[in-house]
Design an enzyme around this catalytic site. Structure first.
Site, PDB file in Angstrom:
ATOM      1  N   LYS A 114       0.818  -1.214   0.000  1.00  0.00           N
ATOM      2  CA  LYS A 114       0.000   0.000   0.000  1.00  0.00           C
ATOM      3  C   LYS A 114       0.850   1.260   0.000  1.00  0.00           C
ATOM      4  CE  LYS A 114      -4.161  -2.033   1.971  1.00  0.00           C
ATOM      5  NZ  LYS A 114      -5.150  -2.034   3.082  1.00  0.00           N
ATOM      6  N   LYS A 197      -8.716 -11.444  -7.049  1.00  0.00           N
ATOM      7  CA  LYS A 197      -9.591 -11.771  -5.925  1.00  0.00           C
ATOM      8  C   LYS A 197     -10.764 -10.801  -5.880  1.00  0.00           C
ATOM      9  CE  LYS A 197      -9.422 -12.414  -0.892  1.00  0.00           C
ATOM     10  NZ  LYS A 197      -8.557 -12.294   0.314  1.00  0.00           N
ATOM     11  N   LYS A 200     -14.183  -5.827  -1.984  1.00  0.00           N
ATOM     12  CA  LYS A 200     -15.121  -4.730  -1.724  1.00  0.00           C
ATOM     13  C   LYS A 200     -14.650  -3.438  -2.375  1.00  0.00           C
ATOM     14  CE  LYS A 200     -14.954  -5.613   2.752  1.00  0.00           C
ATOM     15  NZ  LYS A 200     -15.165  -5.515   4.217  1.00  0.00           N
TER      16      LYS A 200
END
Length: 334
Positions: A114, A197, A200
Site C-alpha cells: 500500500k 480476488k 469490496k
C-alpha cells in the site's frame, strides 16, 4: 468443559459485504461458533487507517454487524461487538507497539504494497501499525485460534512473535494463538476478472456479488460472468479460471463437491450451469438479505445488542490488560 477461544473480525469498509466475505469468513465462523468461545468484531479502528466519512463509517459499521447476525453469527452464542466499544484494544496496541521493531513492522507485505501504491506521504502511521493493533485484538482475549485468509498469515505470525516476546520479558501472560487458514478453494475471484480476488474495493461493480443486492441483480451478474470458449463445465484453475471460480461458489453455497457438480452439467453447457448457480445463490442470499434489512430497520435494538456484547468483551479484555500493566510495572490508579 471450557471451550477454547476464537477471535476474528472484518472491516466495515463497504455498505455491503460480498460473497467472498460470506464464503471465506461468515460461513466458517457460523460453524466454528458451535465449537469455540467465539469473539467476532467489526473492526472499525482498522477502517480509519484510510479516509472515511464519519456518518458513512457509522452506517457501514451497523450494516456489517447486521450482516454478521443475518448470516448466522448469533449474539447469544458468540460475542459480537464493535472494536472501538472496547478501549482495551487501543491501549494494548500501544503497549505492543513498544515491543515491535521498526524494521519488523516495515516488512509487513500489506503495508509495503500500500505504501508503494499510494506513496509515503499518503500512508498513515496507523496503516504502518495496523498489524500491531491486530495483534492486540487477538491477544486481549487469550485467543487459541484465529480463522483468517492466507493473506493475513504474516500478521498472525507477528502476533505470535509479540506474544512470545512479551511472555519472555515479563512472564507468562498471553496465550500464543494458532491461525486457521482457509483452504485455497475458498478464495473467490472477480466474476469479470477471474484472475483477481473479489474485493469490496473493486474498480467495477460488475464482478462483485453483494449480500445486500437485490437477488435478481446478483443472478444477472452470474449469467454475465466471464467463462471461456471451451463450453465444458470442469475445474481447472489455470486453464479455466472463470468456470473454476463459479464451481467453487456453487460448491460452497450448495454444500456439494465440485466433481458432483461437474457430472451434473456434463455436456449441458454454460447457460444451464450459470442458471443453476444463480438459483442456488438467490436461495442462499435472499433470507440473509431480508434478515439484515430487518435488523437495520431497528438500529436502536441493534445498538443495544452490540452494546451488551461489548460489555462482555470489555470484561474479558480488561482482565488481560490489567495483567499486562502489572507485569510491565505501570502504576495502576487506585
Amino acid at each position: 468443559m471450557t471451550k477454547a477461544r476464537l477471535y476474528s473480525g472484518m472491516q466495515p469498509s463497504a455498505d455491503s459485504l460480498q460473497i467472498g466475505n460470506y464464503i471465506g469468513a461468515l460461513m466458517q465462523w457460523r460453524d466454528l461458533q458451535e465449537s469455540y468461545d467465539a469473539f467476532f468484531s467489526v473492526v472499525d479502528l482498522h477502517a480509519i487507517t484510510q479516509p472515511n466519512d464519519p456518518s458513512e463509517l457509522r452506517e457501514k459499521t451497523r450494516r456489517t454487524a447486521a450482516q454478521y447476525i443475518a448470516a448466522g453469527i448469533e449474539p447469544a452464542k458468540s460475542t459480537l461487538y464493535v472494536q472501538s466499544h472496547v478501549s482495551a484494544h487501543a491501549e494494548l496496541a500501544w503497549i505492543l507497539g513498544t515491543l515491535t521493531g521498526f524494521g519488523e513492522a516495515g516488512r509487513m507485505t500489506q503495508f509495503k504494497d500500500k505504501s508503494q501504491r499510494y506513496g509515503q506521504d499518503a500512508t498513515s502511521v496507523g496503516l504502518f501499525t495496523y498489524p500491531v493493533l491486530m495483534a492486540a485484538d487477538i491477544l486481549l482475549y487469550q485467543t487459541a485460534v484465529v480463522p483468517v485468509g492466507d493473506d493475513q498469515k504474516q500478521h498472525i505470525e507477528l502476533t505470535r512473535v509479540l506474544a512470545e516476546r512479551f511472555n519472555s520479558r515479563f512472564g507468562d501472560t498471553f496465550r500464543v494463538p494458532m491461525p486457521v487458514i482457509q483452504q485455497d478453494t475458498a478464495r473467490i475471484y472477480d466474476l469479470q476478472n477471474p484472475l483477481a480476488k473479489m474485493s469490496k474495493s473493486a474498480e467495477s461493480d460488475a464482478g462483485v456479488l453483494w449480500l445486500l443486492d437485490d437477488p435478481s441483480a446478483s443472478a444477472k451478474k452470474i449469467m454475465r460472468a466471464v467463462t471461456d470458449s471451451e463450453g465444458s463445465v470442469r475445474y481447472d484453475r489455470e486453464a479455466k479460471p472463470g468456470v473454476s471460480n463459479l464451481l467453487v461458489i456453487y460448491a460452497a453455497l450448495s454444500g456439494r463437491q465440485i466433481p458432483a457438480i461437474e457430472d451434473e452439467y456434463a455436456g449441458r453447457g454454460y447457460g444451464d450451469f450459470k442458471k443453476g448457480l444463480a438459483e442456488v445463490l438467490v436461495s442462499e442470499f435472499e433470507p440473509v438479505r431480508a434478515r439484515a434489512l430487518e435488523l437495520l430497520d431497528d438500529p436502536a435494538e441493534l445498538d443495544r445488542v452490540l452494546g451488551a456484547n461489548a460489555d462482555h468483551a470489555a470484561e474479558v479484555a480488561e482482565t488481560t490488560l490489567s495483567d499486562v500493566y502489572d507485569r510491565m510495572g505501570l502504576l495502576r490508579r487506585r
